[in-house]
Design an enzyme around this catalytic site. Structure first.
Site, PDB file in Angstrom:
ATOM      1  N   ASN A  12       0.658  -0.044   6.054  1.00 29.34           N
ATOM      2  CA  ASN A  12       1.161  -0.887   4.968  1.00 29.34           C
ATOM      3  C   ASN A  12       1.794  -2.105   5.618  1.00 29.34           C
ATOM      4  OD1 ASN A  12       2.220  -1.970   2.606  1.00 29.34           O
ATOM      5  ND2 ASN A  12       4.021  -0.646   2.623  1.00 29.34           N
ATOM      6  N   GLY A  13       1.305  -3.311   5.265  1.00 27.19           N
ATOM      7  CA  GLY A  13       1.861  -4.530   5.843  1.00 27.19           C
ATOM      8  C   GLY A  13       0.769  -5.499   6.226  1.00 27.19           C
ATOM      9  N   LYS A  56       3.549  -2.579  -7.016  1.00 30.83           N
ATOM     10  CA  LYS A  56       4.934  -2.375  -7.427  1.00 30.83           C
ATOM     11  C   LYS A  56       5.933  -3.014  -6.473  1.00 30.83           C
ATOM     12  CE  LYS A  56       8.244  -0.676  -9.914  1.00 30.83           C
ATOM     13  NZ  LYS A  56       8.503  -1.278 -11.224  1.00 30.83           N
ATOM     14  N   CYS A 113       0.836  -1.193   0.000  1.00 29.77           N
ATOM     15  CA  CYS A 113       0.000   0.000   0.000  1.00 29.77           C
ATOM     16  C   CYS A 113       0.876   1.249   0.000  1.00 29.77           C
ATOM     17  CB  CYS A 113      -0.913  -0.001   1.215  1.00 29.77           C
ATOM     18  SG  CYS A 113      -1.909  -1.497   1.380  1.00 29.77           S
ATOM     19  N   TRP A 173      -3.751  -1.765  -1.450  1.00 30.90           N
ATOM     20  CA  TRP A 173      -3.728  -3.055  -2.146  1.00 30.90           C
ATOM     21  C   TRP A 173      -4.219  -4.068  -1.115  1.00 30.90           C
ATOM     22  CZ3 TRP A 173      -0.979  -7.801  -1.905  1.00 30.90           C
ATOM     23  CH2 TRP A 173      -1.050  -8.582  -3.067  1.00 30.90           C
ATOM     24  N   LYS A 212       6.138 -10.375 -18.740  1.00 33.78           N
ATOM     25  CA  LYS A 212       5.640  -9.057 -19.106  1.00 33.78           C
ATOM     26  C   LYS A 212       4.271  -9.161 -19.767  1.00 33.78           C
ATOM     27  CE  LYS A 212       8.217  -6.494 -17.231  1.00 33.78           C
ATOM     28  NZ  LYS A 212       8.269  -7.549 -16.300  1.00 33.78           N
ATOM     29  N   GLU A 257      11.185 -13.710 -18.967  1.00 29.63           N
ATOM     30  CA  GLU A 257      10.802 -12.324 -18.696  1.00 29.63           C
ATOM     31  C   GLU A 257       9.805 -11.811 -19.736  1.00 29.63           C
ATOM     32  OE1 GLU A 257      10.679  -8.453 -16.998  1.00 29.63           O
ATOM     33  OE2 GLU A 257      11.020 -10.482 -16.251  1.00 29.63           O
ATOM     34  N   HIS A 293      10.057 -32.472 -24.837  1.00 30.18           N
ATOM     35  CA  HIS A 293       9.750 -33.188 -23.600  1.00 30.18           C
ATOM     36  C   HIS A 293       8.389 -32.783 -23.034  1.00 30.18           C
ATOM     37  CE1 HIS A 293      13.732 -34.955 -23.465  1.00 30.18           C
ATOM     38  NE2 HIS A 293      14.239 -33.755 -23.738  1.00 30.18           N
ATOM     39  N   ARG A 324       1.413   1.444  -5.995  1.00 27.94           N
ATOM     40  CA  ARG A 324       1.579   0.510  -4.873  1.00 27.94           C
ATOM     41  C   ARG A 324       0.265  -0.146  -4.466  1.00 27.94           C
ATOM     42  NH1 ARG A 324       6.368   1.001  -2.080  1.00 27.94           N
ATOM     43  NH2 ARG A 324       5.382   0.003  -0.286  1.00 27.94           N
ATOM     44  N   GLU A 345       1.587 -10.201 -17.161  1.00 22.35           N
ATOM     45  CA  GLU A 345       1.397  -9.164 -16.144  1.00 22.35           C
ATOM     46  C   GLU A 345       0.421  -8.085 -16.602  1.00 22.35           C
ATOM     47  OE1 GLU A 345       5.157  -8.182 -13.327  1.00 22.35           O
ATOM     48  OE2 GLU A 345       5.511  -7.894 -15.454  1.00 22.35           O
TER      49      GLU A 345
END
Length: 617
Positions: free
Chosen positions: A101-102, A612, A2, A75, A487, A483, A506, A27, A490
């Site tokens: 935040n936490g 983030k 947050c 968040w 991206k 990556e 395989h 955030r 996401e």
């Protein structure tokens, strides 16, 4: 996760707090709220579900004023993302207001105990417990009640608290998630991250775990949980506030993609000398003797930074001939890792506040390993606890999906690999200068790659309706396949997988049909026999995909004819030494993901369910 902003000063508090929350919305953006105290109306709170614009509209319809206050963008972890669960939260009487935040891990036990004492709760959140606990202990100064309350909290938290029973004061405490204090002229700030306050001051200090900051119009008093005074070094931040703005780009992510040549240059600047063939990492605080004694390297990171670590493994092993093991931060401490004292543990994080990476760093330290942080944020927790730090100098990264931080991490890892190689004598002076020369040429090549944005936009137009993507690469190109897939999923919400090209037969070959776009990294380093062999094997993978009706989008080295004949679409890249080619390869994949997401109507800068800085486990 947050975002927190607090302000005490001579200006109207609401515009300052809202502006700060806007710069922290990356955030968290499930809900937002603000609490301010005015001389006439007293303590007032406005909250809204959803993005910050909803809170701004609520304030427009029902204004509030005050000279000090706190704000929050959320968040959600505990409790649904509703207005009721939005911060700030209050105690029973409505005297005390908290933003947090936490995660408070023992909140249910505390809630049960407080309820038995007559406290009435109105939300589903863990944060409301903090307000009630502080109210229980407030008999005088707010900071004394806060100290008594937080020692009962289990978990991690950064909080900012105000009380109308102790006016003109904000109390902030940190235990885990980041908190930064800004020092202005007759005004003071607390925030979760620098962009929230850079427009007002560049003089800051970061709270350490257990710090209690009392912020008043007269200044900031800092102490520990026992009330003993402590001091933290004030830093002057050189980031221009404009660096945290969009600068004319439609999205922060797009701006940050195009900032990558500058970010790579800044990460390299002053650290290598092509003339002398030397690497200069004096700020790293790990002595040359310490590094010569290293016999193995562990790299620990999460998400995009983990992909950088995986590429860094190839760099260090190739150049310095040191064995490297790569771990997820979230897994490292749970597997009872073997960390001999001659191990260097490299922790990689953009923010320096990633909870899992910090936990892994502490585990390595406890087992006797020196730790080297590769980080973008000066003064962050990881850098304070590291034996040494290698800053990436990427500048503020606002988009949730990391771009320029990743390429800066790759550049920093390449420089570290050269430094270790020089100390261990695994490269000749001529070889070392050659590798350095290639790094100095890279930003210009990256600018050329970014100049083909129309090509990536055209590919996005063709494939934005796809349900799945597959990304393939061999060797150091495999982390870039991972990556590239990350991206895409996401920000566009398309399912995508990165896979080692050699593993296709395989299992993953079963996925290929005419509906599956397959992105293949098929570049090669001219004159490099190992690279040529990987290229030939990758060419065989492309033919396997085509034989099964798959559509191939290939990244190739300029002038390639063999892959071009087989692939449906090609993205040409300038030739480069193979260890640096990932920096050129990821840029087209970032832009492809970006343009696909835009065409699908996705929120590129703030993708759903993500934030983030992952400051909770």
């Amino acid at each position: 996760m947050c975002g927190i902003v607090g302000y005490v000063g001579y200006k109207p508090a609401v515009p300052v707090i809202i502006d700060g929350l806007r710069r922290l919305e990356y955030r968290g953006y499930d809900s937002a709220g603000v609490a301010v105290v005015g001389s006439v109306a007293g303590l007032q709170i406005r909250r809204a579900e959803g993005k910050l614009r909803n809170l701004e509209e609520a304030i427009r319809l029902n204004p509030l004023e005050g000279s000090y206050g706190i704000g929050h963008t959320r968040w959600a972890t505990h409790g649904r993302p509703t207005e009721e669960n939005a911060h700030p939260h209050r105690d029973c009487r409505g005297d005390i207001v908290v933003v947090h935040n936490g995660i408070i891990e023992n909140y249910l036990a505390l809630k049960k105990q407080l309820a038995s004492e007559g406290h009435v709760f109105v939300t589903e959140t863990d944060t409301e417990v903090i307000a009630h606990l502080i109210e229980k202990y407030q008999n005088g100064k707010l900071e004394e009640a806060v100290r008594k309350a937080v020692v009962e909290l289990g978990g991690i938290y950064a909080i900012a608290v105000l009380s109308r029973r102790d006016p003109d004061k904000i109390v902030a405490v940190r235990n885990g998630p980041p908190a930064v204090i800004g020092l202005g002229r007759d005004e003071y700030f607390v925030a979760s991250d620098l962009p929230a306050i850079l427009h007002h001051t560049r003089d800051v200090f970061f709270l350490a775990d257990g710090d209690v900051a009392v912020i008043t119009p007269r200044g900031v008093h800092l102490s520990d949980l026992h009330g003993r005074p402590v001091t933290r070094a004030v830093q002057h931040i050189t980031w221009d506030p404009i660096m945290a703005e969009k600068g004319g780009y439609k999205h922060f992510m797009l701006k940050e993609i195009f900032e990558q040549p500058r970010a790579v240059r800044d990460t390299t600047l002053g650290r290598i000398s092509v003339d002398s063939g030397r690497v200069f990492l004096d700020e790293m605080q790990l002595s040359e003797e310490d590094l010569r004694n290293v016999r193995q390297v562990k790299m620990v990171a999460c998400g995009t930074s983990w992909h950088a670590a995986l590429a860094g493994k190839f760099m260090v092993e190739k150049l310095a001939r040191l064995p490297v093991e790569v771990d997820y931060g979230s897994e490292f401490r749970y597997r009872d890792p073997i960390v001999p004292p001659d191990t260097l543990t490299v922790v990689i994080t953009q923010s320096g506040e990633t909870a899992d990476t910090i936990a892994a760093q502490r585990e390595a330290t406890a087992r006797g390993s020196p730790t080297l942080a590769i980080c973008n944020v000066a003064g962050s927790m990881v850098t304070r606890e590291a034996t040494g730090t290698l800053y990436t100098h990427a500048g503020p990264e606002i988009g949730v999906a990391s771009t320029k931080a990743f390429t800066s991490q790759l550049a920093a890892l390449y420089i570290l690999a050269l430094h270790l190689a020089g100390l261990r004598g695994t490269l000749s002076a001529e070889q070392e200068r050659g590798y350095m020369q290639e790094l100095t040429r890279l930003p210009a090549k990256l600018e050329r790659v970014l100049g083909h944005d129309a090509l990536y936009e055209d590919l996005a137009r063709r494939f934005f309706r796809a349900d799945n993507f597959l990304f393939l690469g061999r060797g150091i190109h495999y982390p870039i396949a991972l990556e590239g897939a990350l991206k895409l999923k996401e920000i566009s919400y398309i399912h995508a997988e990165g896979y080692p090209a050699g593993e296709m037969k395989h299992g993953p070959n079963a996925l290929i049909d005419e509906k599956l776009p397959v992105v293949v990294i098929a570049t090669r380093e001219p004159g490099n026999a190992e690279s040529q062999l990987r290229y030939e094997k990758t060419l065989s993978n492309i033919k396997e995909v085509k034989a099964r009706e798959g559509t191939v989008i290939a990244l190739v080295t300029e002038g390639d004819t063999e892959v071009t004949e087989s692939a449906d679409f090609v993205i040409p890249l300038p030739p480069a030494v193979e260890l640096l080619s990932p920096i050129l390869e990821i840029a087209p994949l970032q832009l492809l993901a970006y343009h696909i997401a835009v065409r699908r109507g996705c929120d590129v800068d703030q993708p759903r369910n993500l934030a983030k800085s992952v400051t909770v486990e």
